[in-house]
Each structure stands twice: as structure tokens, then as C-alpha cells.
Motif scaffolding. Sequence first.
Motif, short mmCIF file in Angstrom:
data_model
loop_
_atom_site.label_atom_id
_atom_site.label_comp_id
_atom_site.label_asym_id
_atom_site.label_seq_id
_atom_site.Cartn_x
_atom_site.Cartn_y
_atom_site.Cartn_z
N VAL A 292 38.71 44.44 41.80
CA VAL A 292 38.61 43.93 43.17
C VAL A 292 39.47 42.68 43.35
N PHE A 293 39.22 41.66 42.55
CA PHE A 293 39.91 40.38 42.70
C PHE A 293 41.23 40.37 41.93
N THR A 294 42.15 39.55 42.38
CA THR A 294 43.42 39.36 41.67
C THR A 294 43.30 38.15 40.75
N ILE A 295 42.28 38.17 39.93
CA ILE A 295 41.99 37.09 38.97
C ILE A 295 41.93 37.71 37.59
N ASP A 296 42.79 37.25 36.68
CA ASP A 296 42.89 37.80 35.34
C ASP A 296 42.03 37.00 34.37
N LEU A 297 41.53 37.69 33.35
CA LEU A 297 40.69 37.05 32.34
C LEU A 297 41.52 36.78 31.09
N VAL B 79 44.37 32.80 38.19
CA VAL B 79 44.27 33.18 39.61
C VAL B 79 45.66 33.57 40.11
N ASP B 80 45.81 34.83 40.49
CA ASP B 80 47.12 35.35 40.94
C ASP B 80 47.13 35.47 42.46
N THR B 81 47.48 34.39 43.11
CA THR B 81 47.53 34.36 44.58
C THR B 81 48.62 35.27 45.12
N GLN B 82 49.76 35.31 44.45
CA GLN B 82 50.88 36.12 44.92
C GLN B 82 50.53 37.60 44.96
N GLU B 83 49.80 38.07 43.96
CA GLU B 83 49.39 39.48 43.95
C GLU B 83 48.50 39.80 45.14
N ALA B 84 47.59 38.88 45.46
CA ALA B 84 46.69 39.10 46.60
C ALA B 84 47.46 39.14 47.91
N MET B 85 48.40 38.22 48.09
CA MET B 85 49.17 38.17 49.32
C MET B 85 50.10 39.38 49.48
N ALA B 86 50.44 40.03 48.37
CA ALA B 86 51.33 41.20 48.43
C ALA B 86 50.59 42.48 48.76
N LEU B 87 49.27 42.47 48.76
CA LEU B 87 48.49 43.67 49.05
C LEU B 87 48.56 44.01 50.54
N ASP B 88 48.71 45.28 50.85
CA ASP B 88 48.67 45.68 52.26
C ASP B 88 47.23 45.83 52.71
N GLU B 89 47.04 46.08 53.98
CA GLU B 89 45.68 46.12 54.54
C GLU B 89 44.84 47.22 53.91
N THR B 90 45.45 48.37 53.65
CA THR B 90 44.70 49.49 53.06
C THR B 90 44.18 49.12 51.68
N ALA B 91 45.02 48.46 50.89
CA ALA B 91 44.62 48.06 49.54
C ALA B 91 43.52 47.01 49.59
N VAL B 92 43.62 46.07 50.53
CA VAL B 92 42.61 45.03 50.65
C VAL B 92 41.26 45.63 51.00
N VAL B 93 41.24 46.53 51.98
CA VAL B 93 39.99 47.16 52.40
C VAL B 93 39.41 48.00 51.27
N LYS C 34 53.34 39.63 33.20
CA LYS C 34 52.38 38.55 33.40
C LYS C 34 51.56 38.41 32.13
N GLY C 35 51.47 37.18 31.60
CA GLY C 35 50.72 37.02 30.37
C GLY C 35 50.59 35.57 29.95
N TRP D 275 39.68 38.55 53.96
CA TRP D 275 39.35 39.21 52.70
C TRP D 275 40.49 39.07 51.69
N ARG D 276 41.72 39.18 52.19
CA ARG D 276 42.89 39.06 51.29
C ARG D 276 42.89 37.69 50.60
N GLU D 277 42.57 36.64 51.35
CA GLU D 277 42.50 35.31 50.76
C GLU D 277 41.36 35.21 49.75
N ARG D 278 40.24 35.86 50.04
CA ARG D 278 39.10 35.80 49.14
C ARG D 278 39.35 36.54 47.83
N LEU D 279 40.25 37.50 47.81
CA LEU D 279 40.54 38.24 46.59
C LEU D 279 41.18 37.35 45.53
N ALA D 280 41.71 36.21 45.94
CA ALA D 280 42.26 35.24 44.99
C ALA D 280 41.49 33.93 45.04
#
Length: 330
Positions: free
Chosen positions: A57-62, A78-92, A244-245, A129-134
Motif C-alpha cells: 500500500v505505502f511507498t515506504i521501504d523497510l 520514505v519514497d515520496t517520488q514513487e508516491a507522486m508518480a502513481l496515477d489515480e487508478t494505482a492510488v485507489v 533503490k537500496g 490519499w497519494r500524499e498519505r501513501l508516503a
Amino acid sequence: MTRPRSELVSPDETPYYHCICRCVRRAYLFGEDQLTGQNYNHRKQWVLDRLRQLQSVFTIDLCAYAVMANHYHLVVHVDTQEAMALDETAVVSRWRKLFRLPVLVERYVVGTSDSDAEQEAAKGIIAQWRERLADLSWYMRCLNEHIARKANLEDECTGRFWEGRFHSQAILDDAGLLTCMTYVDLNPLRAGIVKLPEASADVSLHQRLQQYKANSSSTSAPEKTAPQPNLLPFVRDIKEDKRKGIPFALGDYLAMVDWVGRAHREEQQGCIHSDVPPLLDRMGLDADKFLTAVKPHQLSHGTVIGHTSARIAYAQLHHRRCVIGPVIST
């Protein structure tokens, strides 16, 4: 003075954070209650299963984790860029894995909105929601509330299960990340639960070693284990690798953990400084200060982890005279 979470967690400044959450009222997250004989080992899997679900769900890596008797540690990216790159369908699609969608958004998704105003309102909700994913606070909320509800149901009680929301520390640089991950992976060793760092199955180090052995062995069939969350991989050269690593090699990190583990079992730390891993030199870390920082109850004090220069820059950016954190360099 208490600082607002928006100041403590700012992915624009650093994507790495150390999070700690503790139980209350003698509540157990893992282990056996010596007073009642009740065993709570199954609750560790609750935490790992929930972390695994939240990763979808979240664009937060462990990066690292440790599940202890009455608290847990997480090191996250916390990967903010990945969250901002998601389209509306992916966010929902991600958001509905945890929450029921409001009718307004359901109508927008299937294309039955009656007006432009409804569509704009739905778009605004999806953007939130997109902002909350990160958002680290939402991530920890979805983890802690889920565990608290299950534990209270099992204990047949109500009320708080956690001391508070969670304690977070900003990891300002690679040196801070190395220090924090070492601290987390050595938690059971420092608590006297195990005698070797790799002997504990309650930390991310054990999971990494299991995965390394499985990848290295092509003859034997992999052992069946309970589902585990995905860990951010070690990448020695991120610029060339493009993945990413975590920005150092797994072998170097294992050598570091082994060295620190041995140092903690020695009364006099100075006797092993001739064997200091080269990773410390590359990170510009002082061996004595590093060993002091990763002692029990040392690293978790304060709100930041990193070089002295990084802490000064962070304090200036936030218009503060100083920030509190472990001393890991001269």
C-alpha cells in the motif's frame, strides 16, 4: 519542548527514519510472561504480516526491524517520488486494500459521476490519499492500530496498548543509517536473549542471512518459512546500479555487525580496535564513539542520527540552537 511531527519527519530533507513503539500495562508484543506463563510469540508474526501488507500500500521501504518483548524498532525509507508518480487508478487500488472507498470516489472510478463538481471532489480525495501513501504517520497508524485491536481482543480488554503514537528519529546521512541499522539488528544480543547476532530470529539480520543462504544454495530446496516483509537491498554503488537500496555492501555490513557484537562482549573495547572494519573509515566514524552510540538505550535518545556536521546543518535549517542525538563522529 515537544516538536510537531511535521518537523521531525520531513522526507525532503532525509528519507530515512528510525521508529520505536513501546507497549503499556505490562502488555506483551513477543515472548513469554514469566508471571502468568502466557506465551505471546505468535504476535511477532502479526507485526511481520502487517508490515508485509503495508508494503503493498505505502511507498515506504523497510531497511531493518527488531521485534522485542514489549517494543519494536523499524528503520524505514520514505519514497515520496514513487508516491507522486502513481496515477489515480494505482492510488485507489492501493488505498482500498486498507479502507473502504467513499461513494463519491466509487462513482468517479466507474465513471458515473453526475457533475464536474463531484469529479473535482473525488480527484481532491485521491490526491490526499497519494500524499498519505508516503506519510510515515499514516504508515505507523495503520500498523499500530491493527496490532492494538488484535492484542486487546485476545487479552479481552480495552484501552491503550501502546505508550503513545511512536518515537521517531531522522537519520541524516549514510553514517547515521549504518549506526541505526547496527543498533536495531543487535537489540536481542544486547538484551542478553542470544549470544550471537545471527542467532536471533527476531531481527532483519536473520532474515537477510536466510535469504542470502537460499540464493547461494542451488542444490537444496529452500526451507518453508512464514511470510516476511521485503527488505530494502544493499547496493554498493547506487549511481552505477540504478537500483533503490542501502548505500553499502552486505558483506561490509555483516562484518560491522560482527565486530560490534564482539565489542559488546568485551569489558575493554580498546583491545579490538586493531580490527576496525574499513566501513567505519569510509563513513568517517570514530570507533569509540560508534561503539558508545550503539550501546543499550544510547542511540534511541534524541530526534536525529548522523554526523556532527549533518546535525548542525539540520538545526540551522529548522532555526534551532541545537538538536539532540547520539555522537558518532569527532
